[in-house]
Design a protein around this motif. Sequence first.
Motif, PDB file in Angstrom:
ATOM      1  N   THR A   3       1.175  -0.997   0.352  1.00  0.00           N
ATOM      2  CA  THR A   3       0.142   0.261  -0.379  1.00  0.00           C
ATOM      3  C   THR A   3       0.996   0.867  -0.109  1.00  0.00           C
ATOM      4  O   THR A   3       1.834   1.193   0.172  1.00  0.00           O
ATOM      5  CB  THR A   3      -0.709  -0.311   1.336  1.00  0.00           C
ATOM      6  N   THR A   4       0.383   2.377  -0.382  1.00  0.00           N
ATOM      7  CA  THR A   4       0.895   3.182  -0.402  1.00  0.00           C
ATOM      8  C   THR A   4      -0.092   4.703  -0.300  1.00  0.00           C
ATOM      9  O   THR A   4      -0.489   4.258  -0.511  1.00  0.00           O
ATOM     10  CB  THR A   4       1.771   4.017  -2.210  1.00  0.00           C
ATOM     11  N   ARG A   5       0.903   5.675   0.328  1.00  0.00           N
ATOM     12  CA  ARG A   5      -0.577   6.480   1.154  1.00  0.00           C
ATOM     13  C   ARG A   5       0.689   7.893   0.795  1.00  0.00           C
ATOM     14  O   ARG A   5       2.218   8.104   0.436  1.00  0.00           O
ATOM     15  CB  ARG A   5      -0.065   6.836   2.239  1.00  0.00           C
ATOM     16  N   ARG A   6      -0.046   8.921   0.246  1.00  0.00           N
ATOM     17  CA  ARG A   6       0.791  10.077  -0.424  1.00  0.00           C
ATOM     18  C   ARG A   6       0.655  11.354   0.644  1.00  0.00           C
ATOM     19  O   ARG A   6      -0.300  12.045   0.572  1.00  0.00           O
ATOM     20  CB  ARG A   6       0.474  10.170  -1.413  1.00  0.00           C
ATOM     21  N   ALA A  24      -2.188  16.158   3.467  1.00  0.00           N
ATOM     22  CA  ALA A  24      -2.372  14.590   3.432  1.00  0.00           C
ATOM     23  C   ALA A  24      -2.713  14.471   1.968  1.00  0.00           C
ATOM     24  O   ALA A  24      -3.973  14.438   2.063  1.00  0.00           O
ATOM     25  CB  ALA A  24      -3.193  13.825   4.449  1.00  0.00           C
ATOM     26  N   THR A  26      -3.382  11.579   0.236  1.00  0.00           N
ATOM     27  CA  THR A  26      -4.334  10.980  -0.077  1.00  0.00           C
ATOM     28  C   THR A  26      -5.612  10.776   0.062  1.00  0.00           C
ATOM     29  O   THR A  26      -6.257  10.527  -0.933  1.00  0.00           O
ATOM     30  CB  THR A  26      -3.966   9.215   0.155  1.00  0.00           C
ATOM     31  N   THR A  27      -6.184  11.565   1.064  1.00  0.00           N
ATOM     32  CA  THR A  27      -6.988  11.585   1.080  1.00  0.00           C
ATOM     33  C   THR A  27      -7.591  13.248   1.701  1.00  0.00           C
ATOM     34  O   THR A  27      -8.935  13.336   0.983  1.00  0.00           O
ATOM     35  CB  THR A  27      -7.799  10.957   2.360  1.00  0.00           C
TER      36      THR A  27
END
Length: 147
Positions: A3-6, A24, A26-27
């Motif tokens: 998984t990757t978050r940015r 943030a 990603t979200t």
Amino acid sequence: MATTRRATATWSGDLPSGKGTVTAATTGIFRDQPTTWASRIGEPAGVTSPEELLATAHASCFSMACSNELAKAGTPPTTLSVQVDISADKLDAGWTVTSAAISVHGTVPGATPASFREAADKAKDGCPISRALKGNVAMSVEATLDG
């Protein structure tokens, strides 16, 4: 499955007087939160810092890991309250994150102080953020069983 978050950041100016933002990405849960060097080494004055964001990530990760350890032991928690204090200091190499002090309070039916402490120790060593810090940052955990 990986998984990757940015997250994204901006910076303008030199280090002492410049300013930036962090998002943030990603979200989108937070956008363009201000950051400054002064907020990192002095009073935050309502401005976040990478150290605060690291403490936030570690507290969230640890709470999940501790809950999992307790559930695997047959004593799922009713509630866990986690605080992580990230400390940084100016060392020979420059400003460095030096420690992560974890404090967890829990209401855990069926747990004993010893079993709660064991779950907290396993979570300290096993949560992904702890593993990322291991070997670089001194970590401690204080576990208090409430009620």
